[in-house]
Motif scaffolding. Structure first.
Motif, PDB file in Angstrom:
ATOM      1  N   LYS A 215     -36.552  16.984 -12.758  1.00 42.47           N
ATOM      2  CA  LYS A 215     -36.085  16.855 -14.141  1.00 42.47           C
ATOM      3  C   LYS A 215     -34.660  16.299 -14.167  1.00 42.47           C
ATOM      4  CE  LYS A 215     -39.659  17.704 -15.971  1.00 42.47           C
ATOM      5  NZ  LYS A 215     -40.318  16.742 -16.849  1.00 42.47           N
TER       6      LYS A 215
ATOM      7  N   VAL B  40     -33.168  14.911 -17.671  1.00 42.45           N
ATOM      8  CA  VAL B  40     -33.625  15.818 -18.734  1.00 42.45           C
ATOM      9  C   VAL B  40     -32.665  17.005 -18.811  1.00 42.45           C
ATOM     10  CG1 VAL B  40     -35.455  17.422 -19.405  1.00 42.45           C
ATOM     11  CG2 VAL B  40     -36.042  15.169 -18.502  1.00 42.45           C
ATOM     12  N   LYS B  41     -32.208  17.295 -20.011  1.00 40.23           N
ATOM     13  CA  LYS B  41     -31.339  18.440 -20.243  1.00 40.23           C
ATOM     14  C   LYS B  41     -32.204  19.706 -20.159  1.00 40.23           C
ATOM     15  CE  LYS B  41     -29.911  18.533 -24.482  1.00 40.23           C
ATOM     16  NZ  LYS B  41     -30.063  19.671 -25.391  1.00 40.23           N
TER      17      LYS B  41
ATOM     18  N   ASN C 298     -33.296  23.844 -20.164  1.00 45.16           N
ATOM     19  CA  ASN C 298     -33.046  25.198 -20.643  1.00 45.16           C
ATOM     20  C   ASN C 298     -34.198  26.080 -20.186  1.00 45.16           C
ATOM     21  OD1 ASN C 298     -35.197  24.810 -22.512  1.00 45.16           O
ATOM     22  ND2 ASN C 298     -33.774  23.967 -24.021  1.00 45.16           N
ATOM     23  N   ILE C 299     -34.049  27.379 -20.404  1.00 46.15           N
ATOM     24  CA  ILE C 299     -35.044  28.320 -19.865  1.00 46.15           C
ATOM     25  C   ILE C 299     -36.442  28.040 -20.422  1.00 46.15           C
ATOM     26  CG2 ILE C 299     -35.750  30.753 -19.914  1.00 46.15           C
ATOM     27  CD1 ILE C 299     -32.966  31.568 -19.289  1.00 46.15           C
ATOM     28  N   ARG C 300     -36.497  27.662 -21.693  1.00 47.37           N
ATOM     29  CA  ARG C 300     -37.813  27.400 -22.294  1.00 47.37           C
ATOM     30  C   ARG C 300     -38.548  26.247 -21.621  1.00 47.37           C
ATOM     31  NH1 ARG C 300     -39.487  29.254 -27.228  1.00 47.37           N
ATOM     32  NH2 ARG C 300     -38.246  31.059 -27.750  1.00 47.37           N
ATOM     33  N   LYS C 301     -37.783  25.221 -21.225  1.00 50.33           N
ATOM     34  CA  LYS C 301     -38.437  24.096 -20.567  1.00 50.33           C
ATOM     35  C   LYS C 301     -39.040  24.551 -19.242  1.00 50.33           C
ATOM     36  CE  LYS C 301     -35.886  20.437 -22.777  1.00 50.33           C
ATOM     37  NZ  LYS C 301     -34.951  19.337 -22.705  1.00 50.33           N
TER      38      LYS C 301
ATOM     39  N   GLU D 187     -34.676  12.747 -13.759  1.00 54.38           N
ATOM     40  CA  GLU D 187     -35.111  12.067 -14.989  1.00 54.38           C
ATOM     41  C   GLU D 187     -34.083  12.222 -16.110  1.00 54.38           C
ATOM     42  OE1 GLU D 187     -38.819  14.000 -15.864  1.00 54.38           O
ATOM     43  OE2 GLU D 187     -39.760  13.268 -14.014  1.00 54.38           O
TER      44      GLU D 187
ATOM     45  N   SER E  94     -24.822  24.815 -22.363  1.00 54.85           N
ATOM     46  CA  SER E  94     -25.386  25.270 -23.631  1.00 54.85           C
ATOM     47  C   SER E  94     -25.088  24.235 -24.697  1.00 54.85           C
ATOM     48  CB  SER E  94     -24.772  26.601 -24.029  1.00 54.85           C
ATOM     49  OG  SER E  94     -25.519  27.615 -23.439  1.00 54.85           O
ATOM     50  N   CYS E  95     -25.976  24.185 -25.675  1.00 54.48           N
ATOM     51  CA  CYS E  95     -25.886  23.087 -26.642  1.00 54.48           C
ATOM     52  C   CYS E  95     -24.966  23.378 -27.800  1.00 54.48           C
ATOM     53  CB  CYS E  95     -27.248  22.779 -27.216  1.00 54.48           C
ATOM     54  SG  CYS E  95     -28.523  22.898 -26.047  1.00 54.48           S
TER      55      CYS E  95
END
Lengths: 101, 417
Positions: free
Chosen positions: A53, A58-59, A61-64, A56, A99-100
């Motif tokens: 990731k 990709v930013k 986070n835990i959900r991803k 690639e 964190s966003c």
């Protein structure tokens, strides 16, 4: 971390690897050991996924990770107790997740 | 005749409709705004409702009153965007074609994402304040509550107005103090973040404020479910926090429409992958995204939408003229933080610069203070409601540049290289 790595790779002040391409499995095992983690096949699957990731751009986070099909969030916590994304990112040789906000 | 559709008529959508209407030739371009809800909510006002400061009537108006007359406003729920056809299908069966689409569908709370949150205690001992309904019911609850453990809990780290839960906490401390019952209330702040906020200097300032106000912070707590029977928050790593009254900031997600249109990011939160500088969607050149609907690493806040609108207007015009998209958003956010007892703080930051101390908007004279707690900031916050309704959403220029300015900021020595 007070332990000095036997395999010296350049890291930032918090211990995150500076150069993604220098990462080796031996280095990962050593960083994992500092957290008391012995890397199993499942750990490696997660680490490889994180590295892919990152490649690639990709930013993360835990959900991803929870939607990766490799582990769900609960298993992710079991593999890397404490702060799973922060710890696994460090072991995987990718930057600290931001964190966003 | 060509068509620009703006999906969503909230803060970001209204500003864009007004800005583009001022810039585009009405004989060439038709602007349509589509939104399922005819009402425009002043969302920063929700925070004050539980404490009886604002009544619902202060913060709700009609969307159509803030749109230019010849912008077409459709109160319809969009069902699906089909980018390959440049079309939006509405739930009513109507189909709309666009040349350019601007997605401004925002973010909303989804308590259903956390098992047990919307269980039997929902709106009895568990409340939200991110909806007008939730905030209004919470006001009723607080009026008669006799005290106990008040837990403010963030279910996820990506939320609208990231400082609002802290503001709620500070205002709750003041509310119970003024009611003479603060000693009957234990306040806990439970967050999946490692501290009160993400950026180091602001976290330091906010953490000491929380400590001063006797609020217990429980960091690194990622809620898995809510046990209604035992009145307990349970984390993924089996930590528990008991509550008598839970004020939850549930998981925030983008619109369901994004999911249905397969336009969302991989985390399943329905935010649209967007170029963080140009605001063009990553998937389609004629689709742009603004405000809370994006997946940008910026705050989900009205100020951000406002600053983005300057950039996006320029880039949409460049796109129409076939030029490169040269305007770049810098992640600028500007947030008041109510700290209770008639005072507030203020932070101003962007992708690269964390909130720093100083004066705002002008060096030396301010009148507002960055990372400081004072009355001027509080007046600024209250005055902002007028600015919002009368200037901001109708796209008028405010005296704050869209790119963050270093003027007035005090840069700590260790950041100067």
């Amino acid at each position: 971390m007070e332990t000095i790595n036997a395999i010296p790779l350049a890291t930032n002040a918090e211990g995150y690897l500076k150069n993604y391409n220098e990462w080796t499995k031996e280095w990962a095992e050593e960083v994992a050991a500092q957290y008391g983690i012995t890397l199993t096949e499942k750990h490696w699957d997660v680490l490889q996924w994180l590295r892919q990731k990152q490649a690639e751009d990709v930013k993360l986070n835990i959900r991803k990770v929870g939607n990766s099909g490799i582990v769900d969030i609960k298993q992710f916590y079991e593999l890397f107790p404490g702060g799973p994304l922060k710890i696994s990112s460090k072991i995987a040789g990718i930057p600290k997740p931001v964190s966003c906000i | 005749m060509k068509t620009i559709i703006i999906l969503g008529g909230g803060t970001a959508g209204s500003i864009m409709a007004n800005r583009l209407h001022n810039k585009l030739d009405a004989d060439e371009w038709q602007i349509k705004v589509i939104d399922k809800d005819p009402l425009h909510y002043y969302q920063p006002g929700f925070l004050f409702v539980p404490f009886g400061v604002y009544e619902p009537g202060d913060i709700v108006k009609n969307k159509i009153d803030f749109l230019p007359k010849d912008v077409e406003f459709l109160v319809e729920e969009a069902d699906k965007i089909v980018p390959s056809e440049n079309r939006i299908y509405l739930k009513s069966g109507v189909m709309c074609s666009y040349d350019i689409l601007i997605i401004a569908t925002g973010a909303e709370i989804v308590p259903e994402e956390t098992p047990g949150l919307k269980g039997e205690l929902w709106q009895k001992d568990i409340f939200d304040f991110y909806t007008l309904e939730g905030a209004t019911l919470l006001a009723e609850k607080l009026k008669n509550w006799e005290g106990g453990k008040l837990v403010i809990s963030l279910a996820e780290s990506t939320i609208k107005c990231p400082v609002a839960p802290l503001e709620f906490t500070f205002l709750a401390d003041a509310y119970f103090t003024e009611k003479g019952m603060r000693e009957k209330v234990d306040i806990f702040y439970v967050t999946p973040l490692s501290g009160a906020f993400t950026k180091p200097r602001a976290t330091k300032m906010l953490s000491s404020l929380l400590e001063e106000k006797n609020v217990m912070v429980i960091p690194d707590f990622y809620t898995e479910h809510v046990d209604n029977e035992r009145k307990m928050l349970v984390s993924y790593d089996q930590k528990e926090v008991p509550f008598d009254l839970l004020v939850s900031i549930p998981v925030n997600k983008g619109s369901e429409l994004i999911e249905k249109s397969h336009l969302g990011d991989e985390d399943g939160l329905n935010f649209v992958p967007t170029d963080k500088y140009s605001l063009q969607s990553k998937g389609f050149k004629n689709i742009f995204v603004i405000g809370d609907a994006t997946n940008l690493p910026a705050s989900k806040a009205g100020s951000v939408a406002h600053f983005e609108a300057d950039i996006l207007t320029e880039n949409v015009l460049s796109y129409i003229e076939g030029k490169p998209l040269e305007a770049k958003f810098d992640g600028h956010a500007n947030c008041f933080i109510e700290t209770g007892f008639g005072k507030a703080s203020l932070i101003d930051f962007n992708y690269d610069t964390e909130p720093l101390p100083g004066k705002f908007p002008y060096p030396v004279v301010g009148p507002m203070g960055l990372l400081k707690v004072n009355r001027q900031n509080h007046w600024g916050k209250l005055a902002f409601k007028w600015v919002y309704w009368h200037m901001l959403i109708t796209g008028k220029n405010l005296p704050i540049p869209s790119h963050m300015s270093m003027a007035g900021k005090e840069v700590p020595a260790e950041l100067l290289n």
